[in-house]
Design a protein around this motif. Structure first.
Motif, mmCIF file in Angstrom:
data_model
loop_
_atom_site.group_PDB
_atom_site.id
_atom_site.type_symbol
_atom_site.label_atom_id
_atom_site.label_comp_id
_atom_site.label_asym_id
_atom_site.label_seq_id
_atom_site.Cartn_x
_atom_site.Cartn_y
_atom_site.Cartn_z
ATOM 1 N N ALA A 1 26.541 -12.104 -34.073
ATOM 2 C CA ALA A 1 26.211 -10.687 -34.258
ATOM 3 C C ALA A 1 24.718 -10.389 -34.169
ATOM 4 O O ALA A 1 24.060 -10.108 -35.144
ATOM 5 C CB ALA A 1 26.774 -10.199 -35.584
ATOM 6 N N MET A 2 24.203 -10.427 -32.965
ATOM 7 C CA MET A 2 22.785 -10.190 -32.705
ATOM 8 C C MET A 2 22.379 -8.743 -32.953
ATOM 9 O O MET A 2 21.308 -8.473 -33.430
ATOM 10 C CB MET A 2 22.464 -10.471 -31.231
ATOM 11 N N ASP A 3 23.227 -7.854 -32.519
ATOM 12 C CA ASP A 3 22.886 -6.441 -32.531
ATOM 13 C C ASP A 3 24.153 -5.641 -32.795
ATOM 14 O O ASP A 3 25.253 -6.087 -32.498
ATOM 15 C CB ASP A 3 22.286 -6.059 -31.174
ATOM 16 N N ILE B 1 23.491 -0.887 -24.229
ATOM 17 C CA ILE B 1 23.496 -1.771 -25.395
ATOM 18 C C ILE B 1 23.132 -3.194 -24.969
ATOM 19 O O ILE B 1 22.375 -3.888 -25.651
ATOM 20 C CB ILE B 1 24.865 -1.728 -26.094
ATOM 21 N N LEU B 2 23.653 -3.640 -23.832
ATOM 22 C CA LEU B 2 23.342 -4.970 -23.312
ATOM 23 C C LEU B 2 21.848 -5.146 -23.088
ATOM 24 O O LEU B 2 21.247 -6.106 -23.559
ATOM 25 C CB LEU B 2 24.089 -5.205 -21.999
ATOM 26 N N HIS B 3 21.228 -4.223 -22.404
ATOM 27 C CA HIS B 3 19.800 -4.355 -22.102
ATOM 28 C C HIS B 3 18.934 -4.235 -23.354
ATOM 29 O O HIS B 3 17.905 -4.890 -23.456
ATOM 30 C CB HIS B 3 19.386 -3.365 -21.022
ATOM 31 N N MET C 1 46.015 0.997 -32.455
ATOM 32 C CA MET C 1 44.579 1.094 -32.351
ATOM 33 C C MET C 1 44.142 0.469 -31.035
ATOM 34 O O MET C 1 44.429 -0.680 -30.739
ATOM 35 C CB MET C 1 43.925 0.370 -33.526
ATOM 36 N N ALA C 2 43.431 1.209 -30.234
ATOM 37 C CA ALA C 2 42.942 0.717 -28.952
ATOM 38 C C ALA C 2 41.593 0.037 -29.153
ATOM 39 O O ALA C 2 40.724 0.542 -29.848
ATOM 40 C CB ALA C 2 42.802 1.872 -27.983
ATOM 41 N N SER C 3 41.467 -1.126 -28.553
ATOM 42 C CA SER C 3 40.195 -1.822 -28.653
ATOM 43 C C SER C 3 39.836 -2.409 -27.301
ATOM 44 O O SER C 3 40.703 -2.666 -26.472
ATOM 45 C CB SER C 3 40.256 -2.918 -29.710
ATOM 46 N N THR C 4 38.568 -2.630 -27.099
ATOM 47 C CA THR C 4 38.097 -3.178 -25.846
ATOM 48 C C THR C 4 36.904 -4.087 -26.103
ATOM 49 O O THR C 4 36.227 -3.961 -27.121
ATOM 50 C CB THR C 4 37.719 -2.053 -24.853
ATOM 51 N N ALA C 5 36.684 -5.008 -25.201
ATOM 52 C CA ALA C 5 35.531 -5.890 -25.267
ATOM 53 C C ALA C 5 34.899 -5.931 -23.886
ATOM 54 O O ALA C 5 35.584 -5.827 -22.870
ATOM 55 C CB ALA C 5 35.937 -7.291 -25.697
ATOM 56 N N CYS C 6 33.625 -6.064 -23.856
ATOM 57 C CA CYS C 6 32.894 -6.153 -22.604
ATOM 58 C C CYS C 6 32.259 -7.541 -22.539
ATOM 59 O O CYS C 6 31.493 -7.909 -23.428
ATOM 60 C CB CYS C 6 31.834 -5.063 -22.544
ATOM 61 N N PHE C 7 32.587 -8.327 -21.523
ATOM 62 C CA PHE C 7 32.058 -9.670 -21.337
ATOM 63 C C PHE C 7 31.103 -9.634 -20.159
ATOM 64 O O PHE C 7 31.476 -9.214 -19.059
ATOM 65 C CB PHE C 7 33.209 -10.643 -21.068
ATOM 66 N N VAL C 8 29.846 -10.053 -20.388
ATOM 67 C CA VAL C 8 28.840 -9.997 -19.338
ATOM 68 C C VAL C 8 28.080 -11.313 -19.286
ATOM 69 O O VAL C 8 27.679 -11.837 -20.319
ATOM 70 C CB VAL C 8 27.835 -8.839 -19.589
ATOM 71 N N ILE C 9 27.875 -11.834 -18.072
ATOM 72 C CA ILE C 9 27.001 -12.976 -17.858
ATOM 73 C C ILE C 9 25.745 -12.430 -17.200
ATOM 74 O O ILE C 9 25.814 -11.719 -16.195
ATOM 75 C CB ILE C 9 27.656 -14.043 -16.962
ATOM 76 N N VAL C 10 24.594 -12.764 -17.795
ATOM 77 C CA VAL C 10 23.321 -12.209 -17.343
ATOM 78 C C VAL C 10 22.414 -13.345 -16.885
ATOM 79 O O VAL C 10 22.310 -14.366 -17.556
ATOM 80 C CB VAL C 10 22.637 -11.412 -18.483
ATOM 81 N N SER C 11 21.739 -13.155 -15.763
ATOM 82 C CA SER C 11 20.838 -14.179 -15.243
ATOM 83 C C SER C 11 19.527 -14.192 -16.012
ATOM 84 O O SER C 11 19.261 -13.328 -16.851
ATOM 85 C CB SER C 11 20.555 -13.938 -13.762
ATOM 86 N N ARG C 12 18.716 -15.161 -15.693
ATOM 87 C CA ARG C 12 17.415 -15.316 -16.331
ATOM 88 C C ARG C 12 16.536 -14.078 -16.138
ATOM 89 O O ARG C 12 15.685 -13.764 -16.950
ATOM 90 C CB ARG C 12 16.733 -16.551 -15.741
ATOM 91 N N ASN C 13 16.746 -13.344 -15.054
ATOM 92 C CA ASN C 13 15.930 -12.161 -14.742
ATOM 93 C C ASN C 13 16.583 -10.858 -15.193
ATOM 94 O O ASN C 13 16.294 -9.804 -14.639
ATOM 95 C CB ASN C 13 15.651 -12.105 -13.243
#
Length: 79
Positions: free
Chosen positions: A60-62, A38-40, A1-13
């Motif tokens: 689990a926010m969303d 999905i992030l936005h 089973m292939a799986s992936t994760a997306c890690f993002v650091i977002v600024s205040r803006n």
């Protein structure tokens, strides 16, 4: 089973500072755009919730299909 994760650091803006895809699934340009969408969408929820709780880890926010968005909010409010 292939799986992936997306890690993002977002600024205040709401500007992505760092983004990394981790996992064994094949990277598709379509998936990258989906992760950005999905992030936005989740950031709207985070901005409202960050002011009403003192917790730094917002579980689990969303959810979107089989993707789950979990958030850490730093003391400087960088999500």
């Amino acid at each position: 089973m292939a799986s992936t994760a997306c890690f993002v650091i977002v600024s205040r803006n709401d500007i992505p500072i760092y983004e990394a895809e981790v996992g064994s699934a094949l990277k598709k340009e379509e998936a990258a755009h989906q992760h950005q969408f999905i992030l936005h969408a989740a950031l709207d929820i985070v901005q409202d919730l960050a002011w009403t709780t003192s917790a730094m880890f917002l579980k689990a926010m969303d959810r979107f299909s089989d993707l789950v968005v979990s958030v850490y909010v730093t003391a400087g409010t960088i999500s």
